[in-house]
Write a protein that holds these residues in place. Structure first.
Motif, PDB file in Angstrom:
ATOM      1  N   ASP A  28       0.383  15.012  16.071  1.00 17.93           N
ATOM      2  CA  ASP A  28      -0.672  15.861  16.610  1.00 17.93           C
ATOM      3  C   ASP A  28      -1.935  15.868  15.745  1.00 17.93           C
ATOM      4  OD1 ASP A  28       0.482  17.150  14.493  1.00 17.93           O
ATOM      5  OD2 ASP A  28       0.867  19.043  15.528  1.00 17.93           O
ATOM      6  N   VAL A  29      -2.083  14.852  14.897  1.00 17.24           N
ATOM      7  CA  VAL A  29      -3.298  14.737  14.080  1.00 17.24           C
ATOM      8  C   VAL A  29      -4.354  13.997  14.903  1.00 17.24           C
ATOM      9  CG1 VAL A  29      -4.291  13.934  11.914  1.00 17.24           C
ATOM     10  CG2 VAL A  29      -1.898  14.671  11.988  1.00 17.24           C
ATOM     11  N   GLN A  30      -5.554  14.542  14.959  1.00 16.18           N
ATOM     12  CA  GLN A  30      -6.607  13.958  15.778  1.00 16.18           C
ATOM     13  C   GLN A  30      -7.868  13.716  14.949  1.00 16.18           C
ATOM     14  OE1 GLN A  30      -6.956  16.910  18.971  1.00 16.18           O
ATOM     15  NE2 GLN A  30      -5.751  15.584  20.311  1.00 16.18           N
ATOM     16  N   VAL A  31      -8.669  12.764  15.423  1.00 18.68           N
ATOM     17  CA  VAL A  31      -9.971  12.499  14.819  1.00 18.68           C
ATOM     18  C   VAL A  31     -11.037  12.663  15.890  1.00 18.68           C
ATOM     19  CG1 VAL A  31      -9.826   9.998  15.249  1.00 18.68           C
ATOM     20  CG2 VAL A  31     -11.358  10.857  13.470  1.00 18.68           C
ATOM     21  N   GLN A  32     -12.167  13.209  15.479  1.00 12.58           N
ATOM     22  CA  GLN A  32     -13.308  13.344  16.376  1.00 12.58           C
ATOM     23  C   GLN A  32     -14.440  12.444  15.875  1.00 12.58           C
ATOM     24  OE1 GLN A  32     -14.483  17.503  17.192  1.00 12.58           O
ATOM     25  NE2 GLN A  32     -12.649  18.124  16.085  1.00 12.58           N
ATOM     26  N   PHE A  33     -15.089  11.769  16.806  1.00 13.57           N
ATOM     27  CA  PHE A  33     -16.347  11.080  16.494  1.00 13.57           C
ATOM     28  C   PHE A  33     -17.428  11.990  17.049  1.00 13.57           C
ATOM     29  CE2 PHE A  33     -19.266   7.284  16.726  1.00 13.57           C
ATOM     30  CZ  PHE A  33     -19.232   7.041  15.354  1.00 13.57           C
ATOM     31  N   TYR A  34     -18.120  12.678  16.148  1.00 17.77           N
ATOM     32  CA  TYR A  34     -18.808  13.920  16.488  1.00 17.77           C
ATOM     33  C   TYR A  34     -20.306  13.830  16.233  1.00 17.77           C
ATOM     34  CZ  TYR A  34     -19.418  19.043  16.501  1.00 17.77           C
ATOM     35  OH  TYR A  34     -19.803  20.326  16.766  1.00 17.77           O
ATOM     36  N   MET A  35     -21.080  14.261  17.224  1.00 10.26           N
ATOM     37  CA  MET A  35     -22.509  14.502  17.043  1.00 10.26           C
ATOM     38  C   MET A  35     -22.886  15.645  17.979  1.00 10.26           C
ATOM     39  SD  MET A  35     -25.871  12.001  17.349  1.00 10.26           S
ATOM     40  CE  MET A  35     -25.751  11.801  19.139  1.00 10.26           C
ATOM     41  N   MET A  36     -23.018  16.840  17.426  1.00 11.22           N
ATOM     42  CA  MET A  36     -23.252  18.065  18.182  1.00 11.22           C
ATOM     43  C   MET A  36     -22.010  18.485  18.969  1.00 11.22           C
ATOM     44  SD  MET A  36     -26.285  18.785  17.249  1.00 11.22           S
ATOM     45  CE  MET A  36     -26.855  20.073  18.361  1.00 11.22           C
ATOM     46  N   SER A  37     -21.314  17.513  19.514  1.00 15.44           N
ATOM     47  CA  SER A  37     -20.049  17.718  20.214  1.00 15.44           C
ATOM     48  C   SER A  37     -19.266  16.414  20.095  1.00 15.44           C
ATOM     49  CB  SER A  37     -20.280  18.095  21.680  1.00 15.44           C
ATOM     50  OG  SER A  37     -20.954  17.050  22.358  1.00 15.44           O
ATOM     51  N   PRO A  38     -17.937  16.461  20.270  1.00 10.85           N
ATOM     52  CA  PRO A  38     -17.163  15.223  20.111  1.00 10.85           C
ATOM     53  C   PRO A  38     -17.391  14.249  21.269  1.00 10.85           C
ATOM     54  CG  PRO A  38     -15.738  17.067  20.708  1.00 10.85           C
ATOM     55  CD  PRO A  38     -17.082  17.646  20.451  1.00 10.85           C
ATOM     56  N   TYR A  39     -17.852  13.044  20.951  1.00 13.92           N
ATOM     57  CA  TYR A  39     -17.997  11.985  21.950  1.00 13.92           C
ATOM     58  C   TYR A  39     -16.692  11.218  22.119  1.00 13.92           C
ATOM     59  CZ  TYR A  39     -23.050  12.512  22.398  1.00 13.92           C
ATOM     60  OH  TYR A  39     -24.312  13.003  22.685  1.00 13.92           O
ATOM     61  N   VAL A  40     -15.887  11.200  21.044  1.00 11.97           N
ATOM     62  CA  VAL A  40     -14.573  10.556  21.084  1.00 11.97           C
ATOM     63  C   VAL A  40     -13.575  11.509  20.436  1.00 11.97           C
ATOM     64  CG1 VAL A  40     -13.175   8.603  20.309  1.00 11.97           C
ATOM     65  CG2 VAL A  40     -15.562   8.230  20.961  1.00 11.97           C
ATOM     66  N   LEU A  41     -12.439  11.705  21.083  1.00 13.06           N
ATOM     67  CA  LEU A  41     -11.353  12.510  20.521  1.00 13.06           C
ATOM     68  C   LEU A  41     -10.063  11.714  20.687  1.00 13.06           C
ATOM     69  CD1 LEU A  41     -10.300  15.165  19.303  1.00 13.06           C
ATOM     70  CD2 LEU A  41     -10.049  16.048  21.623  1.00 13.06           C
ATOM     71  N   LYS A  42      -9.501  11.278  19.581  1.00 14.00           N
ATOM     72  CA  LYS A  42      -8.330  10.408  19.629  1.00 14.00           C
ATOM     73  C   LYS A  42      -7.194  11.000  18.792  1.00 14.00           C
ATOM     74  CE  LYS A  42      -8.274   6.304  20.521  1.00 14.00           C
ATOM     75  NZ  LYS A  42      -7.742   5.449  21.621  1.00 14.00           N
ATOM     76  N   THR A  43      -5.973  10.933  19.348  1.00 16.34           N
ATOM     77  CA  THR A  43      -4.782  11.300  18.593  1.00 16.34           C
ATOM     78  C   THR A  43      -4.359  10.113  17.744  1.00 16.34           C
ATOM     79  OG1 THR A  43      -4.058  12.841  20.309  1.00 16.34           O
ATOM     80  CG2 THR A  43      -2.392  12.077  18.752  1.00 16.34           C
ATOM     81  N   LEU A  44      -4.130  10.356  16.468  1.00 24.97           N
ATOM     82  CA  LEU A  44      -3.830   9.277  15.533  1.00 24.97           C
ATOM     83  C   LEU A  44      -2.359   8.864  15.610  1.00 24.97           C
ATOM     84  CD1 LEU A  44      -5.803  10.529  12.398  1.00 24.97           C
ATOM     85  CD2 LEU A  44      -6.584   8.990  14.192  1.00 24.97           C
ATOM     86  N   SER A  45      -2.130   7.584  15.568  1.00 26.74           N
ATOM     87  CA  SER A  45      -0.769   7.059  15.447  1.00 26.74           C
ATOM     88  C   SER A  45      -0.378   7.045  13.974  1.00 26.74           C
ATOM     89  CB  SER A  45      -0.694   5.642  16.021  1.00 26.74           C
ATOM     90  OG  SER A  45      -1.128   5.611  17.365  1.00 26.74           O
ATOM     91  N   THR A  46       0.929   7.057  13.700  1.00 24.12           N
ATOM     92  CA  THR A  46       1.387   7.059  12.312  1.00 24.12           C
ATOM     93  C   THR A  46       2.397   5.957  12.088  1.00 24.12           C
ATOM     94  OG1 THR A  46       2.494   8.366  10.599  1.00 24.12           O
ATOM     95  CG2 THR A  46       3.163   8.773  12.870  1.00 24.12           C
ATOM     96  N   ASP A  47       2.381   5.416  10.884  1.00 29.85           N
ATOM     97  CA  ASP A  47       3.347   4.381  10.526  1.00 29.85           C
ATOM     98  C   ASP A  47       4.572   4.975   9.834  1.00 29.85           C
ATOM     99  OD1 ASP A  47       2.298   5.166   8.129  1.00 29.85           O
ATOM    100  OD2 ASP A  47       1.733   3.158   7.451  1.00 29.85           O
ATOM    101  N   LYS A  48       4.708   6.310   9.869  1.00 30.00           N
ATOM    102  CA  LYS A  48       5.818   7.032   9.236  1.00 30.00           C
ATOM    103  C   LYS A  48       5.778   6.948   7.707  1.00 30.00           C
ATOM    104  CE  LYS A  48       7.580   7.689  13.394  1.00 30.00           C
ATOM    105  NZ  LYS A  48       7.556   8.997  14.066  1.00 30.00           N
ATOM    106  N   LYS A  49       4.713   6.383   7.174  1.00 29.78           N
ATOM    107  CA  LYS A  49       4.575   6.283   5.723  1.00 29.78           C
ATOM    108  C   LYS A  49       3.366   7.072   5.224  1.00 29.78           C
ATOM    109  CE  LYS A  49       6.708   1.683   5.566  1.00 29.78           C
ATOM    110  NZ  LYS A  49       6.533   0.259   5.196  1.00 29.78           N
ATOM    111  N   GLY A  50       2.889   7.975   6.061  1.00 30.68           N
ATOM    112  CA  GLY A  50       1.765   8.820   5.667  1.00 30.68           C
ATOM    113  C   GLY A  50       0.421   8.330   6.136  1.00 30.68           C
ATOM    114  N   LEU A  51       0.359   7.139   6.737  1.00 33.71           N
ATOM    115  CA  LEU A  51      -0.920   6.582   7.168  1.00 33.71           C
ATOM    116  C   LEU A  51      -1.112   6.843   8.660  1.00 33.71           C
ATOM    117  CD1 LEU A  51      -3.354   4.957   6.090  1.00 33.71           C
ATOM    118  CD2 LEU A  51      -2.245   2.909   7.031  1.00 33.71           C
ATOM    119  N   PHE A  52      -2.206   7.517   8.991  1.00 34.28           N
ATOM    120  CA  PHE A  52      -2.550   7.812  10.386  1.00 34.28           C
ATOM    121  C   PHE A  52      -3.748   6.946  10.764  1.00 34.28           C
ATOM    122  CE2 PHE A  52      -0.189  11.365   8.854  1.00 34.28           C
ATOM    123  CZ  PHE A  52       0.497  11.877   9.945  1.00 34.28           C
ATOM    124  N   HIS A  53      -3.662   6.297  11.923  1.00 35.61           N
ATOM    125  CA  HIS A  53      -4.701   5.319  12.269  1.00 35.61           C
ATOM    126  C   HIS A  53      -4.943   5.295  13.775  1.00 35.61           C
ATOM    127  CE1 HIS A  53      -1.581   2.548  13.810  1.00 35.61           C
ATOM    128  NE2 HIS A  53      -0.846   3.055  12.826  1.00 35.61           N
TER     129      HIS A  53
END
Length: 437
Positions: A338-363
């Motif tokens: 449930d970790v997400q990233v926003q590509f944001y300018m005044m409001s989010p233009y992109v909102l993506k849920t991050l995938s994980t490799d189970k080793k702590g890296l979310f991408h």
């Protein structure tokens, strides 16, 4: 006199590095805790609780709440990283300690355990109120439950509650289920509805109410049912954590070792759930669990490894961030969906849920929107029981340069066709007009 001044200065220089040592995101276990007591006999009557803290590496400094030398900081640096107040009847702290300095202590990112009982003073109530917790105004009132009491109190006033309504959070209470009810004898409190940072960890049953057990009710009690909180927690916006209990006996050796059977239940337990409940809760409040840290935000174009200074609209990019969780002994990879990233300018233009490799890296990867300006990669992660993560990195996005557009745009083919058709038609019309009689 000059020699004395020099000696004091030298001692101060040696002390400052020690005083500066405090809670660190990278080292959550090296911590000193000040324990304030209104009676030193509590060291023995609550010894199991204190022993569990010591066994986990905490350095406990026991002092009477009215000690004239009390201080939380010296030379502008805090001496302690945690504070336990087991002094409910104290009307005034000694030394330089007061409710404001405790509020500043929490505001600095440090942690607090506060316990009260029927003798709770206005000072203790005021500190709790600052954290969004309001104890019953009737100082003689206790939590009474004629349905969910411990059978050992069957002939008593039913103030020994066998509570089992626990918050459902592995981060706060651990993954091992607390099977036995938690014994509670103390005062009720309610939560400030405007404070969304505080929540109930142990709640009373719907049949509970707060009143004076030694007198008959003359009017309906103000606090009843599930609105009564027995133990509450707060995590501030700076990730400082606070535990507030309405019972000092909750932490006592007596209730730790007591057997328990809830009225109306056939299940009998040789040992109450108090020790497990308090131990797990103390792990949470002192950041031994539910404590996250994140690395820097990393991004680059697909097929590249270097981070660009600027993106172009419609670029394909890859984004990643490393998130680790403290296990109590070491940093382990954090796993969540449930970790997400926003590509944001005044409001989010992109909102993506991050995938994980189970080793702590979310991408993840995505295409830069067809809008230019100054954007931000933003990761704002809030989850019950976990520290809040708020990360951002700024990056500009530019439009196409004049020489980066396609020579012929496919969507403009109809217009190209219309242009050449018009020219051809004009040529045919001119030829016919000039040479045809």
């Amino acid at each position: 006199m000059m020699n004395l001044s020099r000696s004091v200065a030298l001692i101060s220089l040696f002390l400052l590095p020690l005083l500066s040592f405090s809670f660190s995101v990278d080292n959550p276990t090296d911590r000193r805790v000040l324990v304030l007591l209104d009676d030193l006999s509590l060291k023995s009557s609550h010894s199991i609780f204190f022993s569990t803290l010591k066994s986990r590496g905490f350095d406990l400094d026991f002092k009477l709440a009215e000690d004239s030398k009390l201080a939380l900081q010296r030379y502008g640096q805090y001496l302690y990283d945690g504070l336990i107040i087991f002094a409910p009847s104290t009307e005034r702290f000694g030394g330089s300690l007061d409710s404001k300095s405790i509020a500043d202590f929490v505001d600095s990112g440090r942690d607090l355990i506060l316990s009260a009982d029927t003798s709770a003073s206005d000072l203790i109530r005021g500190i709790a109120l600052e954290c969004g917790v309001d104890f019953d105004e009737d100082s003689s009132a206790m939590v009474i439950d004629h349905s969910s009491f411990s059978v050992s109190d069957v002939d008593g006033d039913h103030t020994l509650i066998a509570a089992d309504d626990l918050v459902k959070s592995h981060a706060i209470l651990g993954k091992t289920k607390i099977e036995a009810p938690v014994l509670f004898r103390g005062v009720a409190h309610s939560l400030n509805p405007t404070n969304n940072l505080v929540l109930k960890v142990l709640s009373a049953s719907p049949s509970a109410y707060s009143a004076n057990p030694s007198s008959k009710l003359s009017s309906p009690p103000q606090l009843t049912g599930s609105a009564i909180s027995l133990v509450s927690v707060m995590q501030a916006r700076n990730n400082a954590r606070v535990v507030i209990s309405g019972s000092l006996q909750l932490f006592s050796d007596k209730l730790f070792r007591s057997g328990v059977q809830k009225a109306g239940s056939p299940n009998k337990y040789e040992k109450s759930g108090n020790e497990q409940f308090v131990t797990e809760l103390s792990k949470w409040v002192f950041h031994e669990r539910g404590h996250l840290k994140a690395g820097s935000l990393v991004h680059h174009r697909v097929g590249e490894t270097d981070e660009p200074a600027i993106y172009r609209i419609k670029d394909d990019l890859e984004f990643c961030v490393e998130i680790l969780e403290w296990s109590g002994k070491s940093w382990e990879p954090y796993v969540a969906d449930d970790v997400q990233v926003q590509f944001y300018m005044m409001s989010p233009y992109v909102l993506k849920t991050l995938s994980t490799d189970k080793k702590g890296l979310f991408h993840t990867s995505f295409k830069v929107p067809d809008v230019y300006g100054v954007f931000q990669f933003k990761v704002e992660y809030e989850k019950l029981g976990y520290t809040t993560l708020s990360l951002s990195k700024q990056i500009p996005v530019r439009p196409y340069r004049h020489n980066e557009y396609e020579r012929f745009i496919p969507t403009a083919y109809p217009y190209y066709g219309a242009c050449f058709t018009t020219m051809a038609g004009f040529f045919v019309f001119s030829f016919v007009y000039l040479y045809h009689k």
